[in-house]
Write an enzyme that holds these catalytic residues in place. Structure first.
Site, PDB file in Angstrom:
ATOM      1  N   CYS A   1       9.450  51.189   5.878  1.00  0.00           N
ATOM      2  CA  CYS A   1       8.858  50.083   6.624  1.00  0.00           C
ATOM      3  C   CYS A   1       7.335  50.263   6.765  1.00  0.00           C
ATOM      4  O   CYS A   1       6.625  50.249   5.771  1.00  0.00           O
ATOM      5  CB  CYS A   1       9.571  49.939   7.972  1.00  0.00           C
ATOM      6  SG  CYS A   1       9.211  48.398   8.802  1.00  0.00           S
ATOM      7  N   TYR A   2       6.831  50.497   7.961  1.00  0.00           N
ATOM      8  CA  TYR A   2       5.391  50.731   8.137  1.00  0.00           C
ATOM      9  C   TYR A   2       4.939  51.859   7.206  1.00  0.00           C
ATOM     10  O   TYR A   2       3.842  51.810   6.623  1.00  0.00           O
ATOM     11  CB  TYR A   2       5.091  51.095   9.593  1.00  0.00           C
ATOM     12  CG  TYR A   2       3.626  51.403   9.845  1.00  0.00           C
ATOM     13  CD1 TYR A   2       2.732  50.385  10.144  1.00  0.00           C
ATOM     14  CD2 TYR A   2       3.142  52.714   9.777  1.00  0.00           C
ATOM     15  CE1 TYR A   2       1.385  50.653  10.351  1.00  0.00           C
ATOM     16  CE2 TYR A   2       1.801  52.999   9.988  1.00  0.00           C
ATOM     17  CZ  TYR A   2       0.925  51.975  10.280  1.00  0.00           C
ATOM     18  OH  TYR A   2      -0.403  52.233  10.491  1.00  0.00           O
TER      19      TYR A   2
ATOM     20  N   GLY B   1       7.010  51.855  12.182  1.00  0.00           N
ATOM     21  CA  GLY B   1       6.195  51.861  13.396  1.00  0.00           C
ATOM     22  C   GLY B   1       5.859  50.434  13.783  1.00  0.00           C
ATOM     23  O   GLY B   1       5.935  49.528  12.941  1.00  0.00           O
TER      24      GLY B   1
ATOM     25  N   SER C   1      24.930  75.497  29.753  1.00  0.00           N
ATOM     26  CA  SER C   1      26.046  76.392  29.425  1.00  0.00           C
ATOM     27  C   SER C   1      25.874  77.010  28.045  1.00  0.00           C
ATOM     28  O   SER C   1      26.027  78.223  27.870  1.00  0.00           O
ATOM     29  CB  SER C   1      27.378  75.639  29.452  1.00  0.00           C
ATOM     30  OG  SER C   1      27.601  75.115  30.731  1.00  0.00           O
TER      31      SER C   1
ATOM     32  N   HIS D   1      15.559  49.493   6.464  1.00  0.00           N
ATOM     33  CA  HIS D   1      15.888  50.693   7.244  1.00  0.00           C
ATOM     34  C   HIS D   1      17.245  51.260   6.844  1.00  0.00           C
ATOM     35  O   HIS D   1      18.274  50.795   7.318  1.00  0.00           O
ATOM     36  CB  HIS D   1      15.894  50.358   8.734  1.00  0.00           C
ATOM     37  CG  HIS D   1      14.532  50.083   9.270  1.00  0.00           C
ATOM     38  ND1 HIS D   1      13.715  51.088   9.745  1.00  0.00           N
ATOM     39  CD2 HIS D   1      13.826  48.936   9.369  1.00  0.00           C
ATOM     40  CE1 HIS D   1      12.567  50.560  10.129  1.00  0.00           C
ATOM     41  NE2 HIS D   1      12.611  49.253   9.919  1.00  0.00           N
TER      42      HIS D   1
ATOM     43  N   GLU E   1      18.493  54.018   7.684  1.00  0.00           N
ATOM     44  CA  GLU E   1      19.022  54.958   8.682  1.00  0.00           C
ATOM     45  C   GLU E   1      19.938  54.316   9.728  1.00  0.00           C
ATOM     46  O   GLU E   1      20.648  55.000  10.439  1.00  0.00           O
ATOM     47  CB  GLU E   1      17.851  55.690   9.382  1.00  0.00           C
ATOM     48  CG  GLU E   1      16.980  54.827  10.290  1.00  0.00           C
ATOM     49  CD  GLU E   1      15.887  54.044   9.568  1.00  0.00           C
ATOM     50  OE1 GLU E   1      15.981  53.872   8.341  1.00  0.00           O
ATOM     51  OE2 GLU E   1      14.938  53.584  10.227  1.00  0.00           O
TER      52      GLU E   1
ATOM     53  N   LYS F   1      22.057  66.551  20.695  1.00  0.00           N
ATOM     54  CA  LYS F   1      23.176  66.780  21.615  1.00  0.00           C
ATOM     55  C   LYS F   1      24.495  67.103  20.880  1.00  0.00           C
ATOM     56  O   LYS F   1      25.208  68.023  21.268  1.00  0.00           O
ATOM     57  CB  LYS F   1      23.380  65.518  22.472  1.00  0.00           C
ATOM     58  CG  LYS F   1      24.292  65.716  23.658  1.00  0.00           C
ATOM     59  CD  LYS F   1      23.550  66.368  24.777  1.00  0.00           C
ATOM     60  CE  LYS F   1      24.362  66.472  26.037  1.00  0.00           C
ATOM     61  NZ  LYS F   1      23.541  66.951  27.148  1.00  0.00           N
TER      62      LYS F   1
ATOM     63  N   ASP G   1      24.203  71.646  28.215  1.00  0.00           N
ATOM     64  CA  ASP G   1      22.988  72.289  27.693  1.00  0.00           C
ATOM     65  C   ASP G   1      22.739  73.662  28.321  1.00  0.00           C
ATOM     66  O   ASP G   1      22.467  74.639  27.625  1.00  0.00           O
ATOM     67  CB  ASP G   1      21.750  71.399  27.922  1.00  0.00           C
ATOM     68  CG  ASP G   1      21.886  70.047  27.254  1.00  0.00           C
ATOM     69  OD1 ASP G   1      22.756  69.927  26.371  1.00  0.00           O
ATOM     70  OD2 ASP G   1      21.145  69.122  27.620  1.00  0.00           O
TER      71      ASP G   1
END
Ligand code: XMP
Length: 511
Positions: free
Chosen positions: A82-83, A55, A229, A169, A171, A367, A227
């Site tokens: 991290c934070y 953060g 569909s 990080h 990720e 998505k 989306d």
């Protein structure tokens, strides 16, 4: 589907979605929740593990987001990033130093690979560091598991309490093999089995929708985008003809697109489909309008009006289907409040439709997961991987006022461009590509004749977030082929130009 859950407490870090995605990539279901989620709620959700995100705040900041100490007493494994690590350290009695120098970039981190969290790494590894504050002394019961020259405690653990912190990080792609840290946390520490697969989502979702809706009636606005569909097909598999889809064809779709949508939904999936061919109405309203924002507004309003008229004919329905996906939910306040995604990004909640409840079957999916579900359901690949298309459609790709003739020119030119890009196999690497009909006419010569005709601009960008992007370096021979086909096959075009501007400063669309 959700029996194995990782909760991600969001402390405002820019990578919170990415952490959730990485966990899901390891076949473990994850949910992003606000950092101040109550202890009761956590217990209720019964997660296998918790991750605190990074953060922007300093733990000493006036409004710094905090957590309750009890969270560390639940016996649930926690990884602070991290934070998140700094907060864990401070809350449990360690000390955080407010540094004045920022450490940023992929950094060589010394690793103690005897820690369950860092198993499988060599003694050093490149990880992304992005911080100013750092943990100066770890809390009692913890030990240091990694460091950098400017960060003495880049990682810490208390294995008995299953509490772990890392300053870097894992990720992001800038970290080398960062996913291994996440896997170690999920499988070595939380003992997840990793049995969540997206392919089971479709069947479970259909079953749940069946139970929820029963014999009720549902209404869905179909745009032909991925989306709406996928939402429609899920609903249709669950409740069959009790679902009605309204497809407002404003005549501003790409060449043949309206017919393709109809073919897929009416014929392939046997859905109750109402297609409203409203091109004339839209063109009438748009006649002579040149201002892009006015065009958007007119289309938005007219869309609602057409939808409303059709919905009224159907009378009241029990459910209104919305194609909201997970990033919409996260961005709107982390599931605290639900977002209603408007059709074509126009207007808001359609309060003119008489319905009792909203149903959002894709609320939990990213998505790419929506796309996988679409393929699973048998939706054709070209629809599932369709490039983004703006709600106002070709209206914002005909510069200046819009006429039916101009739309025909644009549709033909655009279709040639798309065909050649696909033939060259570039459709997977270029994220958005289309033709624009400029309102510039210029002199040309065709045969022995002087011409005075339109200029088509080609636009192609490579981007991941559509907020920034670079113009695509399409090989000259392909551009040449496209240009030559357009001037030869499309009447009233005598010049083709290629847009070589990135975003920023230009936007992707021309209007
Ligand atoms: P710009 O042109 O702002 O576009 O760089 C970024 C992305 O948004 C799409 N776009 C729209 N989508 N309604 C939409 O639904 C709109 O009015 C609209 N304007 C732009 C654009 O196609 C690109 O993907």
């Amino acid at each position: 589907m959700k029996n194995e859950l990782i909760l991600i407490l969001d402390f405002g870090g820019q990578y919170n979605q990415l952490i959730a995605r990485r966990v899901r990539e390891c076949n473990v279901y994850s949910e992003v929740v606000p950092y101040d989620i109550s202890i009761e709620k956590i217990k209720e959700k019964n997660p296998k593990g918790i991750i605190f995100t990074g953060g922007p705040a300093s733990v000493y900041g006036k409004d710094a987001p905090k957590c309750k100490k009890e969270i560390f007493e639940l016996g649930i494994p926690i990884l602070g990033i991290c934070y998140g690590m700094q907060l864990m350290a401070l809350t449990l009695g360690g000390n955080v130093l407010s540094a004045n120098k920022r450490e940023y970039g992929t950094t060589e981190v010394s690793i103690d690979n005897t820690s369950l969290l860092l198993q499988g790494f060599e003694s050093t590894n490149g990880f992304l560091m992005s911080h100013t504050d750092y943990v100066e002394t770890v809390p009692e019961g913890f030990r240091k598991i990694s460091s950098t020259p400017s960060c003495p405690n880049a990682g810490m653990e208390n294995p008995e309490k299953k509490l772990y912190g890392i300053q870097f990080h894992p990720e992001v792609n800038h970290s080398i093999n960062g996913i291994q840290v996440i896997k170690n946390f999920l499988f070595n520490i939380c003992h997840c089995t990793g049995d969540w697969i997206i392919s089971s989502f479709a069947q479970e979702s259909i079953q749940k929708l069946k139970e929820k809706i029963g014999n009720g009636k549902a209404l869905c606005a179909l745009s032909g985008g991925v989306d709406s569909s996928v939402s429609a097909i899920l609903l249709s598999k669950a409740i069959g003809k009790n679902l009605t889809c309204i497809f407002v064809d404003h005549g501003l779709l790409r060449k043949n697109e309206g017919d393709e949508v109809e073919e897929i939904f009416r014929n392939q999936f046997d859905i109750n489909l109402i297609r409203v061919n409203a091109k004339e109405r839209f063109l009438e309203k748009l006649a002579g309008v040149t201002d892009p924002e006015k065009k958007r507004k007119i289309i938005g309003e007219e869309f609602i009006r057409v939808f409303e008229e059709e919905a009224k004919k159907l009378g009241s329905v029990d459910f209104l289907v919305q194609g909201t996906i997970y990033p919409d939910v996260i961005e709107s306040g982390l599931g605290k409040s639900s977002v209603i995604k408007s059709h074509h990004n126009v207007g808001g909640l359609p309060d003119y439709v008489d319905f009792k409840e909203i149903v959002e079957p894709l609320r939990d999916l990213f998505k790419d997961e929506v796309r996988k579900t679409g393929l699973e359901l048998g939706i054709p690949e070209n629809l599932v991987y369709r490039q983004p298309f703006p709600g106002p459609g070709l209206a914002i790709r005909v510069i200046g006022d819009i006429t039916d003739d101009k739309l025909t020119i644009l549709k033909d030119a655009d279709s040639i461009f798309r065909e050649e890009i696909a033939k060259a196999g570039l459709h997977k690497s270029i994220n958005q590509y289309f033709a624009v009909l400029t309102n510039l006419k210029s002199v040309g010569v065709m045969g022995d004749e002087r011409t005075y005709d339109y200029t088509i601009a080609l636009r192609a960008v490579e981007t991941t977030d559509f907020m920034t992007g670079i113009w695509s370096k399409i090989p000259y021979d392909i551009l040449e082929k496209v240009s030559s086909r357009i001037v030869n096959e499309v009447n009233h075009v005598n010049r083709v130009v290629y847009d070589i501007t990135s975003k920023p400063p230009a936007t992707i669309e021309w209007e």
